[in-house]
Design a protein around this motif. Structure first.
Motif, PDB file in Angstrom:
ATOM      1  N   ARG A  66       0.800  -1.229   0.000  1.00  0.00           N
ATOM      2  CA  ARG A  66       0.000   0.000   0.000  1.00  0.00           C
ATOM      3  C   ARG A  66       0.832   1.278   0.000  1.00  0.00           C
ATOM      4  O   ARG A  66       0.528   2.222  -0.716  1.00  0.00           O
ATOM      5  N   LYS A 110       0.414  -8.136  16.174  1.00  0.00           N
ATOM      6  CA  LYS A 110       1.715  -8.224  15.492  1.00  0.00           C
ATOM      7  C   LYS A 110       2.744  -7.390  16.261  1.00  0.00           C
ATOM      8  O   LYS A 110       3.901  -7.341  15.896  1.00  0.00           O
ATOM      9  N   GLY A 113      -0.343 -11.859  10.902  1.00  0.00           N
ATOM     10  CA  GLY A 113      -1.287 -11.271   9.957  1.00  0.00           C
ATOM     11  C   GLY A 113      -2.695 -11.724  10.294  1.00  0.00           C
ATOM     12  O   GLY A 113      -2.891 -12.531  11.225  1.00  0.00           O
ATOM     13  N   LEU A 143      -3.297  -2.236  13.480  1.00  0.00           N
ATOM     14  CA  LEU A 143      -3.471  -1.009  12.714  1.00  0.00           C
ATOM     15  C   LEU A 143      -4.898  -0.910  12.213  1.00  0.00           C
ATOM     16  O   LEU A 143      -5.485  -1.906  11.773  1.00  0.00           O
ATOM     17  N   THR A 155      -8.948   2.329   7.314  1.00  0.00           N
ATOM     18  CA  THR A 155     -10.329   2.741   6.993  1.00  0.00           C
ATOM     19  C   THR A 155     -11.319   2.224   8.047  1.00  0.00           C
ATOM     20  O   THR A 155     -12.435   2.712   8.128  1.00  0.00           O
ATOM     21  N   ARG A 202     -12.492  -0.742   7.855  1.00  0.00           N
ATOM     22  CA  ARG A 202     -13.342  -1.713   7.154  1.00  0.00           C
ATOM     23  C   ARG A 202     -13.132  -3.148   7.656  1.00  0.00           C
ATOM     24  O   ARG A 202     -14.100  -3.894   7.838  1.00  0.00           O
TER      25      ARG A 202
HETATM   26  C1  PRP Z   1      -3.677  -4.233   7.955  1.00  0.00           C
HETATM   27  C2  PRP Z   1      -4.025  -4.264   9.427  1.00  0.00           C
HETATM   28  C3  PRP Z   1      -5.512  -4.516   9.410  1.00  0.00           C
HETATM   29  C4  PRP Z   1      -5.964  -3.805   8.148  1.00  0.00           C
HETATM   30  C5  PRP Z   1      -6.576  -2.476   8.512  1.00  0.00           C
HETATM   31  O1  PRP Z   1      -3.560  -5.535   7.514  1.00  0.00           O
HETATM   32  O2  PRP Z   1      -3.292  -5.261  10.120  1.00  0.00           O
HETATM   33  O3  PRP Z   1      -5.789  -5.895   9.314  1.00  0.00           O
HETATM   34  O4  PRP Z   1      -4.792  -3.571   7.343  1.00  0.00           O
HETATM   35  O5  PRP Z   1      -7.023  -1.786   7.385  1.00  0.00           O
HETATM   36  P1  PRP Z   1      -8.483  -1.164   7.286  1.00  0.00           P
HETATM   37  O6  PRP Z   1      -8.740  -0.438   8.567  1.00  0.00           O
HETATM   38  O7  PRP Z   1      -8.389  -0.221   6.115  1.00  0.00           O
HETATM   39  O8  PRP Z   1      -9.443  -2.284   7.041  1.00  0.00           O
HETATM   40  P2  PRP Z   1      -2.879  -5.897   6.116  1.00  0.00           P
HETATM   41  O9  PRP Z   1      -3.790  -5.528   4.995  1.00  0.00           O
HETATM   42  O10 PRP Z   1      -1.538  -5.271   6.072  1.00  0.00           O
HETATM   43  O11 PRP Z   1      -2.799  -7.467   6.146  1.00  0.00           O
HETATM   44  P3  PRP Z   1      -2.413  -8.523   7.275  1.00  0.00           P
HETATM   45  O12 PRP Z   1      -3.724  -8.971   7.837  1.00  0.00           O
HETATM   46  O13 PRP Z   1      -1.711  -9.588   6.563  1.00  0.00           O
HETATM   47  O14 PRP Z   1      -1.570  -7.853   8.335  1.00  0.00           O
END
Ligand code: PRP
Length: 218
Positions: free
Chosen positions: A13, A118, A141, A158, A161, A163
């Motif tokens: 991203r 994580k 993850g 983290l 959005t 979502r």
């Molecule tokens: C990150 C984070 C959340 C998601 C949050 O995961 O760990 O799972 O993004 O984003 P959102 O608030 O926009 O929905 P990532 O996509 O990096 O994948 P991962 O689950 O493999 O850590």
């Protein structure tokens, strides 16, 4: 021509928003996004090269001087306790580290809270500040699944959005810290190759200012 300036960058991203910023700074870095397996990419002008890495590995390449500069999230630096020189906040990859739980969650009385994350160090530090002992489960993850299943009570992860939380029946219950991507520098390179590194960072600063100006006019 001198060797290109080497940047350690995270795949994914952040790279997608970094490339347009580099374009504004005068670098055609579209090759960084091309759909092939090469892990070293060079800009059209040949002045910049990028090492495409997992985010967690960016500090390592910069600390060891393989890359003079890197782009990495504050979350990664803080979890590693990295003392790399943070040169510039890029205001990309903006999100927050938060505690989330199933909607309507209430903490178990008397028991130890189980936290899937994580970020074990940051999670422990967050609860230590509140004087709470927790049982941290390290994941790599799909962290939300920790609180969706019986693995954990809450997650520290983290949220961008929001979502992923919504689609898994979770909600933020506490914010831990603000996260964004920053440019970090190898301290020796920052001294030895000072002029070139400072000029590059200045071009990014100018690009950020131009972006801010553009968005004001929208
Ligand atoms: C990150 C984070 C959340 C998601 C949050 O995961 O760990 O799972 O993004 O984003 P959102 O608030 O926009 O929905 P990532 O996509 O990096 O994948 P991962 O689950 O493999 O850590």
């Amino acid at each position: 021509m001198s060797r290109p300036l080497t940047l350690a960058v995270p795949k994914g991203r952040v790279l997608k928003v970094l490339v347009p910023l580099l374009a504004k700074a005068g670098y055609d870095a579209s090759s960084f996004l091309s759909d092939d397996r090469a892990l070293v990419r060079t800009t059209a002008c040949g002045r910049l090269e990028a090492l495409l890495l997992k985010p967690d590995d960016v500090p390592t390449y910069v600390e060891r001087g393989v890359a003079s500069l890197g782009v990495v999230g504050r979350d990664v630096l803080d979890e590693k306790g990295s003392e790399l020189f943070r040169v510039l906040d890029l205001r990309v990859g903006v999100c927050k580290l938060a505690v989330a739980a199933p909607v309507g969650f209430s903490a178990p009385r008397g028991g130890v809270l189980r936290v899937a994350t994580k970020y074990p160090k940051l999670a422990l530090a967050h609860y230590a500040k509140k004087g709470e002992q927790v049982d941290v489960v390290k994941l790599h993850g799909s962290v939300e699944l920790g609180a969706v299943t019986s693995l954990a009570d809450v997650i520290v992860d983290l949220v961008e959005t929001g979502r992923t939380l919504v689609e898994n029946g979770l909600e933020v219950i506490e914010e831990v810290s603000a996260v964004s991507s920053v440019v970090v520098a190898n301290r020796a390179a920052w001294k030895v190759d000072s002029e070139r590194l400072r000029a590059f960072v200045a071009s990014l600063e100018a690009a950020l200012a131009a972006e801010a100006e553009d968005s004001k006019q929208l």
